[in-house]
Design an enzyme around this catalytic site. Structure first.
Site, short mmCIF file in Angstrom:
data_model
loop_
_atom_site.label_atom_id
_atom_site.label_comp_id
_atom_site.label_asym_id
_atom_site.label_seq_id
_atom_site.Cartn_x
_atom_site.Cartn_y
_atom_site.Cartn_z
N ARG A 59 6.15 2.02 10.38
CA ARG A 59 6.86 1.37 9.28
C ARG A 59 6.88 -0.11 9.60
O ARG A 59 7.44 -0.54 10.61
CB ARG A 59 8.27 1.93 9.14
CG ARG A 59 9.13 1.10 8.20
CD ARG A 59 10.42 1.78 7.82
NE ARG A 59 10.17 2.84 6.85
CZ ARG A 59 11.10 3.43 6.12
NH1 ARG A 59 12.37 3.05 6.24
NH2 ARG A 59 10.80 4.37 5.26
N HIS A 86 4.33 3.30 0.05
CA HIS A 86 5.16 4.28 0.75
C HIS A 86 4.62 5.68 0.41
O HIS A 86 5.29 6.48 -0.26
CB HIS A 86 6.62 4.12 0.30
CG HIS A 86 7.61 4.82 1.17
ND1 HIS A 86 7.29 5.43 2.38
CD2 HIS A 86 8.96 5.02 1.02
CE1 HIS A 86 8.37 5.96 2.92
NE2 HIS A 86 9.39 5.72 2.11
N GLN A 90 6.57 9.18 0.94
CA GLN A 90 7.62 9.48 -0.04
C GLN A 90 7.04 10.18 -1.27
O GLN A 90 7.66 11.06 -1.85
CB GLN A 90 8.34 8.19 -0.45
CG GLN A 90 9.48 8.41 -1.40
CD GLN A 90 10.66 9.15 -0.77
OE1 GLN A 90 11.12 8.75 0.29
NE2 GLN A 90 11.13 10.21 -1.40
N ASP A 96 14.19 2.78 -7.85
CA ASP A 96 14.35 2.43 -6.43
C ASP A 96 15.21 1.17 -6.40
O ASP A 96 15.46 0.53 -7.44
CB ASP A 96 12.96 2.18 -5.81
CG ASP A 96 13.00 1.92 -4.30
OD1 ASP A 96 14.04 2.19 -3.67
OD2 ASP A 96 11.98 1.45 -3.76
N CYS A 111 14.01 7.42 -4.07
CA CYS A 111 13.63 7.68 -2.67
C CYS A 111 14.81 7.52 -1.72
O CYS A 111 14.78 8.03 -0.61
CB CYS A 111 12.46 6.79 -2.27
SG CYS A 111 12.85 5.03 -2.22
N ARG A 125 10.93 15.36 2.50
CA ARG A 125 10.21 14.49 3.44
C ARG A 125 9.82 15.30 4.68
O ARG A 125 8.73 15.15 5.23
CB ARG A 125 11.08 13.29 3.84
CG ARG A 125 11.43 12.34 2.70
CD ARG A 125 10.21 11.57 2.22
NE ARG A 125 9.55 10.83 3.28
CZ ARG A 125 9.94 9.64 3.76
NH1 ARG A 125 10.97 9.04 3.22
NH2 ARG A 125 9.27 9.03 4.74
N1 NVA Z 1 11.43 -0.10 -1.70
C1 NVA Z 1 12.32 0.24 -0.61
C2 NVA Z 1 12.12 1.65 -0.19
C3 NVA Z 1 13.04 2.12 0.91
C4 NVA Z 1 12.73 3.52 1.36
C5 NVA Z 1 12.11 -0.72 0.55
O1 NVA Z 1 10.94 -1.05 0.83
O2 NVA Z 1 13.07 -1.15 1.17
N1 CP Z 2 13.21 6.95 1.53
C1 CP Z 2 13.09 6.46 2.79
O1 CP Z 2 11.98 6.17 3.27
O2 CP Z 2 14.26 6.36 3.45
P1 CP Z 2 14.52 5.65 4.86
O3 CP Z 2 14.36 4.17 4.67
O4 CP Z 2 15.91 6.05 5.23
O5 CP Z 2 13.51 6.17 5.86
#
Ligand code: NVA
Ligand code: CP
Length: 309
Positions: A112, A139, A142, A227, A267, A295
């Site tokens: 990540r 992502h 997800q 989101d 998500c 997930r």
């Molecule tokens: N769009 C959000 C998704 C979090 C799971 C982010 O990138 O923070």
């Molecule tokens: N939806 C998701 O990826 O959640 P986290 O940021 O908690 O991993």
């Protein structure tokens, strides 16, 4: 079939697997979930026997970390949590060197991070499969969980209409890829200046449209998704974004314009009162908790697939 090239298969975007492979991962995820819940999981019991997953986190996470780590633990494997704060990556060791070293020790690596180019470079130098656990652009894990959830609730998503309301962010980009790979129509509503990646929209213009009006985007929809308005890394823009996105909240009034049996997904983490109302998130159309749980199952099926290549 054995992979003839000796190059590992990666999962950086949904385009790394073909539609048949993606659908078999979803099916396997549903099967593994059922086996786990009935306690008759013997065949799948040790699918990650002695396998080690390295998990590099340069951004926060709850669901992603817990689902990957639990997946490995439930099936005989082990997961290593590697925060960039505590590894040499955070002190500037080149991504290429980190990839060469880690991939000589572990069996799969999940990352990540911020720039998508970073995960692409990491994958280029890796001897083992690399999984995108969220970048600024995509992502894909997800989306496996989201599609699994839709299939469980409504059957195949092929031919359905999905609406994305809100920011044209990493999730929205992955929804565009999903529309192509899983064969559905995607209607996006986002304010001007917050569009998803233009090249993706153009390449998928046969099934993806953008409007500025959420009411138009949700009309006749089978699934409404949103989101956060401020993704990780955009904390400083939070207030300006709340202004730009006012009018883009998914609530009961907006949802009433979708099909009667339309589902609502997010998500998570969610901000009640901003991108969605509390009633929406906690109401009967919402499948967000099932989506979050999936997930775990979807990533198990994905990792099993990648290890078997
Ligand atoms: N769009 C959000 C998704 C979090 C799971 C982010 O990138 O923070
Ligand atoms: N939806 C998701 O990826 O959640 P986290 O940021 O908690 O991993």
């Amino acid at each position: 079939m054995a992979n003839q090239t000796n190059k590992p298969r990666h999962f950086l975007t949904l385009l790394d697997l073909d539609p048949g492979e993606l659908n078999s991962v979803i099916k396997r995820a549903i099967d593994m979930k059922a086996l786990l819940k009935t306690g008759s999981d013997q065949a799948a019991d040790r699918v990650f026997n002695n396998k080690v997953l390295g998990m590099i986190f340069e951004k926060s996470s709850t669901r992603t970390r817990v689902s990957f780590e639990t997946a490995m633990a439930q099936h005989g494997g082990h997961a290593l949590f590697l925060s960039s704060r505590d590894t040499q990556l955070g002190r500037g060791e080149p991504i290429e060197d980190s990839s060469r070293v880690l991939s000589r020790m572990v069996d799969m690596i999940m990352i990540r991070t911020f720039g998508h180019d970073k995960i692409e470079r990491f994958a280029e130098y890796s001897k083992v499969p690399v999984i995108n656990a969220l970048t600024d652009d995509y992502h894909p894990c997800q989306l496996l969980a989201d599609v699994q959830t839709f299939v469980e609730e409504r059957g195949s998503i092929a031919g359905k209409t999905v609406s994305w309301v809100g920011d044209g962010n990493n999730m929205c980009n992955s929804y565009i890829n999903a529309a192509r790979q899983f064969d559905f129509e995607l209607k996006i509503a986002c304010p001007e200046g917050f569009d998803p990646k233009a090249d993706l929209v153009t390449a998928n213009s046969d099934r993806v449209s953008i409007s500025r009006d959420p009411k138009i985007a949700v009309q006749g929809s089978d699934l409404v998704v949103t989101d956060t308005w401020a993704s990780m890394g955009q904390e400083d823009e939070k207030t300006a974004r709340e202004t730009a996105f006012s009018g883009y909240q998914v609530n009961g009034e907006l949802m009433s314009r979708a099909h009667n049996d339309a589902l609502f997904m997010h998500c998570l983490p969610a901000y009640r009162g901003l991108e969605c109302s509390a009633e929406m998130l906690d109401g009967p159309d919402s499948v967000v908790w099932q989506e979050a749980e999936n997930r775990l199952h979807a990533q198990k099926a994905l990792m099993e697939f990648l290890l078997n290549q």
